[in-house]
Design an enzyme around this catalytic site. Sequence first.
Site, PDB file in Angstrom:
ATOM      1  N   ASN A   1       0.877  -1.177   0.000  1.00  0.00           N
ATOM      2  CA  ASN A   1       0.000   0.000   0.000  1.00  0.00           C
ATOM      3  C   ASN A   1       0.911   1.222   0.000  1.00  0.00           C
ATOM      4  O   ASN A   1       1.499   1.558   1.026  1.00  0.00           O
ATOM      5  CB  ASN A   1      -0.895  -0.014   1.249  1.00  0.00           C
ATOM      6  CG  ASN A   1      -1.708   1.266   1.370  1.00  0.00           C
ATOM      7  OD1 ASN A   1      -1.848   2.022   0.408  1.00  0.00           O
ATOM      8  ND2 ASN A   1      -2.255   1.515   2.550  1.00  0.00           N
TER       9      ASN A   1
ATOM     10  N   LYS B   1       0.110   4.205  -0.209  1.00  0.00           N
ATOM     11  CA  LYS B   1      -0.560   5.395   0.350  1.00  0.00           C
ATOM     12  C   LYS B   1      -0.331   6.579  -0.599  1.00  0.00           C
ATOM     13  O   LYS B   1      -0.212   6.373  -1.799  1.00  0.00           O
ATOM     14  CB  LYS B   1      -0.075   5.692   1.771  1.00  0.00           C
ATOM     15  CG  LYS B   1      -0.069   4.456   2.656  1.00  0.00           C
ATOM     16  CD  LYS B   1       0.031   4.810   4.104  1.00  0.00           C
ATOM     17  CE  LYS B   1       0.328   3.567   4.916  1.00  0.00           C
ATOM     18  NZ  LYS B   1      -0.104   3.675   6.285  1.00  0.00           N
TER      19      LYS B   1
ATOM     20  N   HIS C   1      -9.707   1.099   4.685  1.00  0.00           N
ATOM     21  CA  HIS C   1      -8.430   1.312   5.388  1.00  0.00           C
ATOM     22  C   HIS C   1      -8.699   2.249   6.568  1.00  0.00           C
ATOM     23  O   HIS C   1      -9.514   3.163   6.470  1.00  0.00           O
ATOM     24  CB  HIS C   1      -7.395   1.909   4.432  1.00  0.00           C
ATOM     25  CG  HIS C   1      -6.007   1.909   4.996  1.00  0.00           C
ATOM     26  ND1 HIS C   1      -5.595   2.833   5.920  1.00  0.00           N
ATOM     27  CD2 HIS C   1      -4.952   1.072   4.798  1.00  0.00           C
ATOM     28  CE1 HIS C   1      -4.326   2.565   6.263  1.00  0.00           C
ATOM     29  NE2 HIS C   1      -3.919   1.511   5.589  1.00  0.00           N
TER      30      HIS C   1
ATOM     31  N   GLU D   1      -7.192   4.695   7.643  1.00  0.00           N
ATOM     32  CA  GLU D   1      -7.012   6.122   7.333  1.00  0.00           C
ATOM     33  C   GLU D   1      -8.249   6.676   6.639  1.00  0.00           C
ATOM     34  O   GLU D   1      -8.580   7.855   6.800  1.00  0.00           O
ATOM     35  CB  GLU D   1      -5.737   6.310   6.492  1.00  0.00           C
ATOM     36  CG  GLU D   1      -4.490   6.085   7.346  1.00  0.00           C
ATOM     37  CD  GLU D   1      -3.264   5.584   6.596  1.00  0.00           C
ATOM     38  OE1 GLU D   1      -3.215   5.685   5.357  1.00  0.00           O
ATOM     39  OE2 GLU D   1      -2.342   5.075   7.265  1.00  0.00           O
TER      40      GLU D   1
ATOM     41  N   GLU E   1      -5.674  -5.042  10.442  1.00  0.00           N
ATOM     42  CA  GLU E   1      -4.673  -3.988  10.638  1.00  0.00           C
ATOM     43  C   GLU E   1      -4.966  -3.251  11.943  1.00  0.00           C
ATOM     44  O   GLU E   1      -5.791  -2.324  11.959  1.00  0.00           O
ATOM     45  CB  GLU E   1      -4.731  -2.989   9.476  1.00  0.00           C
ATOM     46  CG  GLU E   1      -4.410  -3.594   8.132  1.00  0.00           C
ATOM     47  CD  GLU E   1      -3.788  -2.559   7.207  1.00  0.00           C
ATOM     48  OE1 GLU E   1      -2.702  -2.842   6.675  1.00  0.00           O
ATOM     49  OE2 GLU E   1      -4.363  -1.472   7.031  1.00  0.00           O
TER      50      GLU E   1
ATOM     51  N   GLY F   1       2.048   2.270  10.565  1.00  0.00           N
ATOM     52  CA  GLY F   1       2.968   3.394  10.390  1.00  0.00           C
ATOM     53  C   GLY F   1       3.649   3.824  11.672  1.00  0.00           C
ATOM     54  O   GLY F   1       4.268   4.882  11.733  1.00  0.00           O
TER      55      GLY F   1
ATOM     56  N   SER G   1       3.067  -2.193  10.240  1.00  0.00           N
ATOM     57  CA  SER G   1       4.526  -2.202  10.422  1.00  0.00           C
ATOM     58  C   SER G   1       5.158  -3.559  10.112  1.00  0.00           C
ATOM     59  O   SER G   1       6.144  -3.942  10.740  1.00  0.00           O
ATOM     60  CB  SER G   1       4.904  -1.722  11.825  1.00  0.00           C
ATOM     61  OG  SER G   1       4.448  -0.390  12.024  1.00  0.00           O
TER      62      SER G   1
HETATM   63  C1  PEP Z   1      -0.948   0.150   5.757  1.00  0.00           C
HETATM   64  O1  PEP Z   1      -0.903   1.281   5.306  1.00  0.00           O
HETATM   65  O2  PEP Z   1      -1.892  -0.588   5.444  1.00  0.00           O
HETATM   66  C2  PEP Z   1       0.120  -0.307   6.649  1.00  0.00           C
HETATM   67  C3  PEP Z   1       0.031  -1.496   7.201  1.00  0.00           C
HETATM   68  O3  PEP Z   1       1.158   0.551   6.843  1.00  0.00           O
HETATM   69  P1  PEP Z   1       2.576   0.249   7.563  1.00  0.00           P
HETATM   70  O4  PEP Z   1       3.063  -1.062   7.007  1.00  0.00           O
HETATM   71  O5  PEP Z   1       3.445   1.392   7.187  1.00  0.00           O
HETATM   72  O6  PEP Z   1       2.303   0.166   9.022  1.00  0.00           O
END
Ligand code: PEP
Length: 247
Positions: A8, A10, A94, A96, A165, A171, A209
Site C-alpha cells: 500500500n 498510500k 483502510h 485512514e 490492521e 505506520g 509495520s
Molecule cells: C498500511 O498502510 O496498510 C500499513 C500497514 O502501513 P505500515 O506497514 O506502514 O504500518
Amino acid sequence: MKKLIAGNWKMNGSLAANEALIKGLLAGATTPWNCNVALCVPSVYLSQVVALTQGSPIAVGAQDVSQHESGAFTGEQSAVMLRDLGVRYAIVGHSERRQYHGETDVVVAHKAQRALASGITPIVCVGETLAEREAGVTEEVVKRQLAAVIHVNGHCISEIVVAYEPVWAIGTGKTASPEQAQAVHAVLRAQLHAASAQSARVPLLYGGSMNAANAAQLLAQPDIDGGLVGGASLKAADFLSIIAAAS
Ligand code: PEP
C-alpha cells in the site's frame, strides 16, 4: 493456499520514483515468486503501474473505490473504471479512510459490494484502535466491522480478502506480536467459517509495520495468509525480503 503480499503505497510516489521502484522489484525477481504480489497505488498512477507491470507477476490495486456506480460524485473512481484500467484489487475501509474520511462499516460494506460486482477483489481492512485494545474490545470491534461486510455481501463474501490492521500498529513501527495477530486472525477465520464453509478460505492478511525483519514470523502463523504492507513497500529491497519470506 499461496500467500498474498500487497503493498500500500498510500499517498507516495511520482512517475520517476514509481518506475524505479517497479524496475527494482522486477530486477529482484530472479527466481519465480511462490506467492501472489500486488501493489495498491494512488489512483493517478494506476495506468502507469498497470503498464509497467504488464506481463509480470505483479497485480495492481487501488486504495479505495466508490460505493456508487457512476454519476455526480466528484473526485471518486468507480469499480467499473478501475476494471477498465486492468486493476485487480481495491483496498476498502483502510483505517485512514475510516478516520479521515468518515467511512462507516456500512459504507465499507457497500464499497466491497461495488468492487465485487465489477470483478475487483476488495481487500477489506478491519482493526481496533489502541484505546479499543486497552478497553478489551478488540474482538468485538473487528467482528462488528466484518459482520457489516458479510451482511451486505452474502455468499459473495468468499471472494473477498480481509486485512487485519490494528490501527496502533500502522505506520508506528509497533507490530502486533505473531501471537496477538494470530489470535485475531483465528476470530476472523471462525466468523467467516460461520458465514459459509467456502468463506473459511478467504485470505487473511496482517498489516501494521510488517517489515523485512518481522515478516517471516508473522507469516508462519496458521491463520496469517499474507501481508498488507505500507512503509516497507516503498523500498524494493524491503518489499522483496517480505515477498521472499512469503514464498
Ligand atoms: C498500511 O498502510 O496498510 C500499513 C500497514 O502501513 P505500515 O506497514 O506502514 O504500518
